[in-house]
Design a protein around this motif. Structure first.
Motif, PDB file in Angstrom:
ATOM      1  N   CYS A  80      -4.462  -0.123  -7.791  1.00 49.80           N
ATOM      2  CA  CYS A  80      -3.489  -1.292  -8.000  1.00 49.80           C
ATOM      3  C   CYS A  80      -3.031  -1.939  -6.341  1.00 49.80           C
ATOM      4  O   CYS A  80      -3.158  -0.900  -5.460  1.00 49.80           O
ATOM      5  CB  CYS A  80      -2.233  -0.886  -8.444  1.00 49.80           C
ATOM      6  SG  CYS A  80      -2.264  -0.356 -10.113  1.00 49.80           S
ATOM      7  N   ASP A  81      -2.882  -3.196  -6.452  1.00 54.86           N
ATOM      8  CA  ASP A  81      -2.778  -3.852  -5.321  1.00 54.86           C
ATOM      9  C   ASP A  81      -1.223  -3.459  -4.692  1.00 54.86           C
ATOM     10  O   ASP A  81      -0.445  -3.548  -5.642  1.00 54.86           O
ATOM     11  CB  ASP A  81      -2.981  -5.263  -5.354  1.00 54.86           C
ATOM     12  CG  ASP A  81      -2.462  -6.123  -4.127  1.00 54.86           C
ATOM     13  OD1 ASP A  81      -3.041  -5.506  -3.178  1.00 54.86           O
ATOM     14  OD2 ASP A  81      -1.762  -6.968  -4.497  1.00 54.86           O
ATOM     15  N   LYS A  82      -1.030  -3.091  -3.533  1.00 57.29           N
ATOM     16  CA  LYS A  82       0.233  -2.757  -2.956  1.00 57.29           C
ATOM     17  C   LYS A  82       1.303  -3.833  -3.127  1.00 57.29           C
ATOM     18  O   LYS A  82       2.399  -3.584  -3.453  1.00 57.29           O
ATOM     19  CB  LYS A  82       0.062  -2.187  -1.721  1.00 57.29           C
ATOM     20  CG  LYS A  82       1.233  -1.037  -1.160  1.00 57.29           C
ATOM     21  CD  LYS A  82       0.697  -0.658   0.152  1.00 57.29           C
ATOM     22  CE  LYS A  82       1.867  -0.096   0.856  1.00 57.29           C
ATOM     23  NZ  LYS A  82       1.586   0.720   2.072  1.00 57.29           N
ATOM     24  N   LYS A  83       0.514  -5.292  -2.710  1.00 57.09           N
ATOM     25  CA  LYS A  83       1.639  -6.164  -2.646  1.00 57.09           C
ATOM     26  C   LYS A  83       2.192  -6.484  -3.941  1.00 57.09           C
ATOM     27  O   LYS A  83       3.323  -6.740  -4.017  1.00 57.09           O
ATOM     28  CB  LYS A  83       0.868  -7.408  -2.044  1.00 57.09           C
ATOM     29  CG  LYS A  83       0.819  -7.418  -0.494  1.00 57.09           C
ATOM     30  CD  LYS A  83       0.377  -8.754  -0.172  1.00 57.09           C
ATOM     31  CE  LYS A  83       0.063  -8.838   1.485  1.00 57.09           C
ATOM     32  NZ  LYS A  83      -1.192  -9.622   1.622  1.00 57.09           N
ATOM     33  N   ASN A  87       4.492  -3.633  -4.846  1.00 59.06           N
ATOM     34  CA  ASN A  87       6.091  -4.014  -4.074  1.00 59.06           C
ATOM     35  C   ASN A  87       6.717  -5.321  -4.653  1.00 59.06           C
ATOM     36  O   ASN A  87       8.119  -5.235  -4.758  1.00 59.06           O
ATOM     37  CB  ASN A  87       5.788  -4.169  -2.654  1.00 59.06           C
ATOM     38  CG  ASN A  87       5.362  -3.097  -1.981  1.00 59.06           C
ATOM     39  OD1 ASN A  87       5.731  -1.896  -2.646  1.00 59.06           O
ATOM     40  ND2 ASN A  87       4.929  -2.729  -0.895  1.00 59.06           N
ATOM     41  N   ASP A  95       1.253   2.972 -14.567  1.00 58.84           N
ATOM     42  CA  ASP A  95       0.257   2.504 -13.679  1.00 58.84           C
ATOM     43  C   ASP A  95      -1.317   2.282 -14.975  1.00 58.84           C
ATOM     44  O   ASP A  95      -1.491   3.335 -15.385  1.00 58.84           O
ATOM     45  CB  ASP A  95      -0.296   3.908 -12.814  1.00 58.84           C
ATOM     46  CG  ASP A  95      -1.089   3.256 -11.739  1.00 58.84           C
ATOM     47  OD1 ASP A  95      -2.107   2.380 -12.043  1.00 58.84           O
ATOM     48  OD2 ASP A  95      -1.261   3.828 -10.647  1.00 58.84           O
ATOM     49  N   THR A 127      -5.785   4.489  -3.914  1.00 56.91           N
ATOM     50  CA  THR A 127      -5.166   5.665  -3.754  1.00 56.91           C
ATOM     51  C   THR A 127      -5.367   6.658  -4.794  1.00 56.91           C
ATOM     52  O   THR A 127      -6.047   6.544  -5.530  1.00 56.91           O
ATOM     53  CB  THR A 127      -3.555   5.288  -3.582  1.00 56.91           C
ATOM     54  OG1 THR A 127      -3.279   4.951  -4.908  1.00 56.91           O
ATOM     55  CG2 THR A 127      -3.262   4.346  -2.642  1.00 56.91           C
ATOM     56  N   LYS A 137      -3.142   8.436   0.143  1.00 57.40           N
ATOM     57  CA  LYS A 137      -2.732   6.760   0.699  1.00 57.40           C
ATOM     58  C   LYS A 137      -4.071   6.179   0.732  1.00 57.40           C
ATOM     59  O   LYS A 137      -5.265   6.740   1.078  1.00 57.40           O
ATOM     60  CB  LYS A 137      -1.967   6.693   1.805  1.00 57.40           C
ATOM     61  CG  LYS A 137      -0.587   7.388   1.724  1.00 57.40           C
ATOM     62  CD  LYS A 137       0.273   7.207   2.937  1.00 57.40           C
ATOM     63  CE  LYS A 137       0.051   8.087   4.316  1.00 57.40           C
ATOM     64  NZ  LYS A 137       0.803   8.066   5.025  1.00 57.40           N
ATOM     65  N   SER A 138      -4.029   5.006   0.802  1.00 58.89           N
ATOM     66  CA  SER A 138      -5.105   3.934   0.982  1.00 58.89           C
ATOM     67  C   SER A 138      -5.917   4.287   2.319  1.00 58.89           C
ATOM     68  O   SER A 138      -7.282   3.925   2.483  1.00 58.89           O
ATOM     69  CB  SER A 138      -5.046   2.685   0.780  1.00 58.89           C
ATOM     70  OG  SER A 138      -3.924   2.024   1.390  1.00 58.89           O
TER      71      SER A 138
END
Ligand code: GLU
Length: 479
Positions: free
Chosen positions: A107-110, A113, A130, A151, A186-187
């Motif tokens: 999944c994309d962090k942006k 968030n 998720d 991640t 983490k990534s």
């Protein structure tokens, strides 16, 4: 054997809260003849603000909290700096992937968030479901091989409860349904604090995990990791919150609890340690002053308090004053002199004069750098009098004659020493028919600009005749 650890992140200035964690972990181990371990948690590499060397130096040399294992004191080939243990965390993440208890998340962090922000703006609870949780392991591995950013997350149970017993706060239970699948790696390839911390505490045989109770809410995450990794649970000792008397909770942004600032201002390590030992620990006697050894002897988990405690800089100042006044003269001189030198030019002063000046304040100094403030009157020609001083000098007809007589006496005094000065003051009192109190107060005000202060005769001795005459003439001009 009792084994505790201090596990600082290097992401903020070192503050009272950090040192309290270190001290309590140290005392707990040493009280039981156990071992105290230092582990550096530097996996949040973008936010590192202090170096491990700085931290180690402070712990060992400034506060004398000697560790038994840690950087430069490795046992076998153990690394105690987390960034040097990345392979270990990776291997445990792989174990969980293999067991199906963890998964790759793409999944994309942006986007994530943004969803989180939106929920918080709408005051909705946000629990991320998720979609990657159900991606098959083969497909996930192919995506990883193809270079997609990822991640690794732990699958958290969707229902049920998890409990533990804290040695300070007692039995506590959490609902699993409130937990998101937590990130383990983490990534950037670094482990999260939660993951690395649990693995390290287990591999380093920590028997008692001591930490601030701001971490209590993360306990279910740690507990689920102990379960998934089949690690035995250590004992948990949560320490009460430290609040700032003036500003609410202590945070890493408050400055008056910054240890480097406090040390630079001239707070003594023994005073700081003694004060913070009492932040959340109650000896249940009237004793307030403790050496480190006394703290080791007395320290006992059952005397750790639950209620938030207050960091009160005034109380710390009080402890510091006590420890300064207990120094021997030479120690005190060595301690205070740099603060004086820092502000004033001492080139034309004798060693004896400097020492006498410093010692004048020994029983009254609150912190080292205060010496420059209180001795300011010795480094100026003229004193500016404030309103209250001026109105005192005008309040009595005797005062001009006290000043005039005092000036004449100084001008004729050929040997400027303490005994002569005291006799001189007595003569002024007698010749002007004044009282001792009035004579002293008048002279003190004119010479120092203050209503109170250290022994007048010693002040006069240090000031020397010419400076005093100038100050007296200056105020005689007022009439
Ligand atoms: N690295 C964490 C911190 O500095 C350690 C907390 C703990 O003791 O587990 O706050």
């Amino acid at each position: 054997m009792t084994r505790t650890r201090f596990a600082p992140s290097l992401t903020g200035h070192l503050h009272i809260g950090n040192l309290r964690s270190a001290l309590f972990a140290y005392l707990l181990a040493k009280h039981d003849d156990g071992e105290f371990i230092l582990r550096i948690e530097d996996t949040n590499s973008s936010k590192i603000l202090i170096s491990p060397e700085e931290l180690i130096n402070m712990l060992l040399n400034t506060f004398q909290l000697t560790y038994d294992e840690g950087p430069k004191k490795e046992r076998d080939s153990t690394e105690y700096i987390q960034s040097k243990r990345l392979d270990i965390y990776k291997s445990y993440a792989e174990k969980l992937l293999k067991k199906g208890e963890a998964y790759y998340c793409f999944c994309d962090k942006k986007t994530l968030n943004a969803k989180r922000m939106k929920a918080s703006e709408e005051k909705q609870n946000f629990l991320y479901e998720d979609p990657c949780r159900i991606i098959g392991i083969e497909e996930a591995k192919n995506r990883v091989l193809a270079g997609e950013s990822y991640t690794i997350r732990q699958k958290m149970p969707r229902s049920g409860q998890i409990s533990f017993h804290d040695l300070v706060y007692g039995d506590i239970t959490f609902d699993n349904s409130t937990l998101e699948d937590q990130i383990l790696i983490k990534s950037d390839g670094f482990p999260t604090y939660n993951f690395a911390n649990v693995i390290d505490d287990a591999l380093m045989d920590i028997t008692h995990v001591t930490r601030g109770c701001e971490y209590l809410s993360s306990m279910p995450k740690y507990l689920l990791l102990y379960e998934a990794l089949n690690f035995p649970r250590p004992e948990f000792v949560h320490l009460p919150l430290i609040k700032n008397k003036e500003k609410g909770n202590l945070t890493k942004t408050n400055k008056d609890d910054d240890l480097i600032d406090l040390l630079n201002q001239g707070f003594l390590p023994c005073a700081i340690l003694n004060y913070i030992a009492l932040l959340g620990w109650n000896p249940r006697t009237n004793q307030e002053f403790f050496t480190l050894q006394e703290l080791i002897n007395e320290f006992d988990i059952s005397k750790i308090t639950k209620r938030p405690c207050c960091y009160d800089i005034k109380k710390l100042v009080w402890f510091n004053k006590h420890y300064i006044s207990k120094m021997n003269d030479q120690e005190y001189i060595n301690f205070t002199r740099p603060y004086l030198e820092n502000v004033y030019n001492l080139k034309d002063k004798t060693e004896e004069w400097i020492n006498n000046l410093l010692l004048l304040f020994k029983k009254h100094l609150h912190f080292g750098s205060e010496i420059a403030l209180v001795s300011n009157l010795f480094f100026r020609e003229i004193i500016v009098l404030d309103e209250t001083c001026i109105s005192y000098l005008r309040s009595d007809e005797l005062i001009p004659s006290i000043l005039k007589t005092f000036k004449e006496e100084i001008e004729t005094c050929s040997d400027w020493n303490l005994q002569n000065i005291e006799e001189l003051l007595k003569r002024v009192e007698l010749k002007t028919n004044s009282t001792k109190e009035k004579t002293y107060r008048t002279i003190r005000i004119v010479v120092t600009g203050l209503n109170y202060g250290r022994e007048l005769s010693k002040i006069l001795f240090l000031l020397e005749q010419q400076t005093i005459i100038k100050r007296v003439e200056n105020s005689i001009g007022m009439y």
